[in-house]
Motif scaffolding. Structure first.
Motif: not given
Length: 261
Positions: A27, A30, A32-33, A53, A58-60, A255, A258
């Motif tokens: 986590q 990854k 943040t989007i 996501l 992913y945190t978006a 992704e 990312a």
């Protein structure tokens, strides 16, 4: 026997701890989007992409884009970026492209820029000047204006034209809702010259549809080549609203950016 049970329990506990640590590290690794909508859309246009996501860990966050001016809108998005402690991948749709281009400047935690059917402006260019660089846009004839109290005009897409113009590959029912909830853009924002082109120092990625009627695909191809995009994907038959009609493909593309950065 007691020692055997104790050893087994310790092994299970250790395995669970390692798994939890591994998940936490994953986590943490990854970025943040941050997703920025463009004109005639709103934050919920990213719902499908956010869902995809999230499934992939992913945190978006869909940032609210005021659609008033490039400089002011970018300042609002930059404030969101500064509130995030770790790395960020910035994603912009349509007019959101100039906004993320400006918002990235001075924010060292931005690691990549993803342009989703978006403008990728050079310094001094505007959304309007880029739209007219190649023929193909039918947006102008689909617009209606509304006078602003302090002067200037807001632009909307006529509800009866919204489906064909903006979201031809979305169902009629969904397009009707999108037309009713569209956010107007200040005409002055579309004509405002862009500032420093952050894509010159950050890796950029471009994805767009071959059937876009707002921004001619030829314009997006030109911008992607000029910015030396790390990767460009063209979704055959996709409209300007490809984040709504093709959320999985858009999420996978984000992704990829990312993971590479």
């Amino acid at each position: 026997m007691r020692n055997i049970i104790k050893t087994a329990m310790l092994a299970v506990a250790t395995g669970m701890s390692c798994g939890a640590i591994g998940q936490a590290a994953d986590q943490q690794a990854k970025p943040t989007i941050v997703l920025v909508h463009g004109a005639f859309a709103e934050s919920a246009s990213w719902n499908g992409v956010i869902g995809e996501l999230s499934k992939d860990g992913y945190t978006a966050l869909a940032a609210a884009n005021p659609l008033r001016s490039v400089a002011d809108d970018a300042a609002a998005v930059a404030a969101v970026i500064r509130s995030i402690p770790g790395p960020v991948v910035l994603v912009g749709h349509s007019y959101g492209g100039p906004v993320i281009t400006e918002a990235a400047n001075g924010n060292s935690n931005v690691k990549a820029l993803v342009y989703v059917a978006a403008f990728t402006p050079e310094t001094g260019e505007s959304s309007l000047s880029l739209t007219g660089k190649f023929p193909g846009s039918t947006l102008g004839e689909a617009l209606v204006t509304a006078a602003l109290p302090g002067g200037g005009q807001d632009l909307y897409i006529r509800p009866e034209r919204f489906h064909d113009q903006f979201a031809a590959d979305v169902s009629e029912d969904e397009a009707r809702l999108m037309a009713a909830t569209q956010r107007p853009v200040a005409q002055a924002a579309l004509a405002e010259p862009s500032g420093v082109a952050s894509w010159k120092t950050l890796p950029s990625y471009a994805i767009y549809g071959s059937a876009d009627r707002n921004i001619p695909p030829a314009v997006m191809s030109f911008m992607a080549k000029r910015s030396h995009a790390v990767k460009t994907v063209v979704i055959e038959g996709a409209s300007h609203a490809l984040m709504v009609s093709h959320p999985r493909e858009v999420a996978e593309f984000i992704e990829e950016a990312a993971l590479a950065n």
